[in-house]
Scaffold this motif. Sequence first.
Motif, short mmCIF file in Angstrom:
data_model
loop_
_atom_site.label_atom_id
_atom_site.label_comp_id
_atom_site.label_asym_id
_atom_site.label_seq_id
_atom_site.Cartn_x
_atom_site.Cartn_y
_atom_site.Cartn_z
N CYS A 154 -34.58 20.12 8.42
CA CYS A 154 -33.20 19.74 8.06
C CYS A 154 -32.44 20.89 7.41
O CYS A 154 -32.13 20.87 6.21
N ASN A 156 -29.08 22.64 7.47
CA ASN A 156 -27.68 22.48 7.86
C ASN A 156 -26.87 23.66 7.35
O ASN A 156 -26.71 23.83 6.14
N ASP A 182 -34.33 19.15 13.21
CA ASP A 182 -33.00 19.41 12.66
C ASP A 182 -32.90 20.87 12.21
O ASP A 182 -32.48 21.18 11.10
N TYR A 185 -27.43 21.65 13.32
CA TYR A 185 -26.69 20.39 13.33
C TYR A 185 -25.51 20.48 14.29
O TYR A 185 -24.90 21.54 14.46
N HIS A 243 -30.61 16.11 15.60
CA HIS A 243 -29.40 16.91 15.46
C HIS A 243 -29.39 18.13 16.36
O HIS A 243 -28.35 18.77 16.52
N ASN A 247 -26.77 12.94 16.57
CA ASN A 247 -27.38 12.07 15.56
C ASN A 247 -27.98 10.80 16.17
O ASN A 247 -27.37 10.15 17.02
N ASP A 427 -37.05 15.10 8.34
CA ASP A 427 -35.98 14.16 8.67
C ASP A 427 -35.31 13.46 7.51
O ASP A 427 -34.10 13.31 7.51
N SER A 460 -29.65 20.07 3.81
CA SER A 460 -28.90 18.84 4.12
C SER A 460 -28.86 17.90 2.92
O SER A 460 -29.82 17.80 2.15
#
Length: 549
Positions: A154, A156, A182, A185, A243, A247, A427, A460
């Motif tokens: 994750c 981002n 992820d 994104y 992502h 989503n 996640d 994220s």
Amino acid sequence: MSRRELLRWSALSGAALLTPAVGAVPAVAAPASPSPAFRHGVASGDPLPDGVVIWTRVTPTPDALPGSGSGPAVDVRWEVATDPGFRRVVRKGTVGTGPARDHTVKVDVRGLAAGTDHYYRFHLGKVRSPVGRARTAPHALAAVARLRLGVVSCSNWQAGYFSPYRHLADRGDLDAVLHLGDYLYEYGRGEYGARGVDVRGHEPAHEMRTLADYRARHAQYKTDPDLQRLHAACPWIVTWDDHESANDAWRDGAENHTEGAEGSWAQRAAWARQAYAEWMPVRDADPLYRRLRFGQLAELSMLDLRTYRSQQVSTAHVGPGVPVDLSGIDDPSRSITGDAQLQWLKDGLLADAQWKLVGNPVMIAPVVFPPLPAEVSRPVADMTGLYPPDGVPYNVDQWDGYTADRRELFTHLADHGVQDTVFLTGDIHSSWACDLPLDAGTYPASRSVGTELVCTSVTSDNLDDLTKSPPRTTSVTVEEGIKANNRHVKYLEFDSHGYSVLDITPERVQMDWFYVADRTSPSSAAAWAASYAVPAGTQQAQRVAGPVR
């Protein structure tokens, strides 16, 4: 509800309530200002006993921008050596690239020595790339004393800087990095930043939907200097979550895709897969789920939980006083893995390697809600008869939304007496250590069939970010409520960003969580927060006093 909505709702309700042991290795890092010809760095991935994938992207002319379809076809030379000075080159060759594959270069190098550090680089004309380090896996039957992996998820771009990657690269003791999804994104600017504010803006500025969009976004992420450093430092073992496309993706659609208005989902998903294959250091293979072996110590099964899954059960209310019908959660015709992948996973968990590690993009441990606020208690009571035997689900995008698959897998582990199974998960933007109960309702009186260790997000938003609460305030109430109602959850931290280190020995598997002080600062410090170990043969996570040194 989306995961962000679920996290926000949880907070509000809570408020109402490989090798022989490796030592330090020569640091290999991308330069601060990469050559214009190699502005996206180098990377490696999927180490085997005799090989590894090496990757780069070239910019042969100024117009050959990612996703542009412009620029000439060129030949790129590559070299692999057993020393960083390239005095002992053991493999070399030439590969062509051009606009058809967005000027990316990927080579599956074979014929390498097992359990050995290798160094690689590329040449475009007289211009040399940065040097990367890649360690091959040990022989399948080798007695391995230790394996050490960085674990991340994750990341981002808009929500902060990737300083967790810098801290992992600086360690110098990792055999590989495990990225659990992820990696990037899809959102446009202003859609998903840090507490609603973009720390740095996405390119392209709009949500990525086309092949050119996905290529350009991958390229942007690979300009991050800390990402480049960690890619150059060791091989990565990756899988995707949602992502990388959109989503809450599933086999025939996604929550963040409107058929018609945004074109065909099948076409969009194909473009996302193509860009991922071009830009990531993973073998070009279908399916993406695959298995990597590290001697007799461990075998790692990497899952793909987006390509084959059934659509998530709806959690939307039809109207006042009408219960949400979640009966489909336990429908055996619905699957998160698909039949072929589930059988492949079950077969792999019978392997003779000691530790059965599973790279798992979404959480598998069952999680039920704590007592709810008065305003929602009646609807939940009305729904009691509709929930599956595993209880009220925390997040139906996880395995909690596909309980028939989970029950089949857990029963398989129990029936075959499989030991030392550890699911490694991303996640959920939080940190967890869980036992995996065969019967969550009676645990710990009943048995555990494995464990799950969940890394937090690189950048994220976490729970405190979504509710805009001070860290370690509202979230603590939610954490304690979840642990009280889920006795197999040993550790839960909803607020922090960072990375984990997984250390595997014949005696135990240990996860160390490290959190950064400020994701919005590119120079943020990081500090150890917690460690949990799974002693061999126990199937249970236990807190330990400190990180592996």
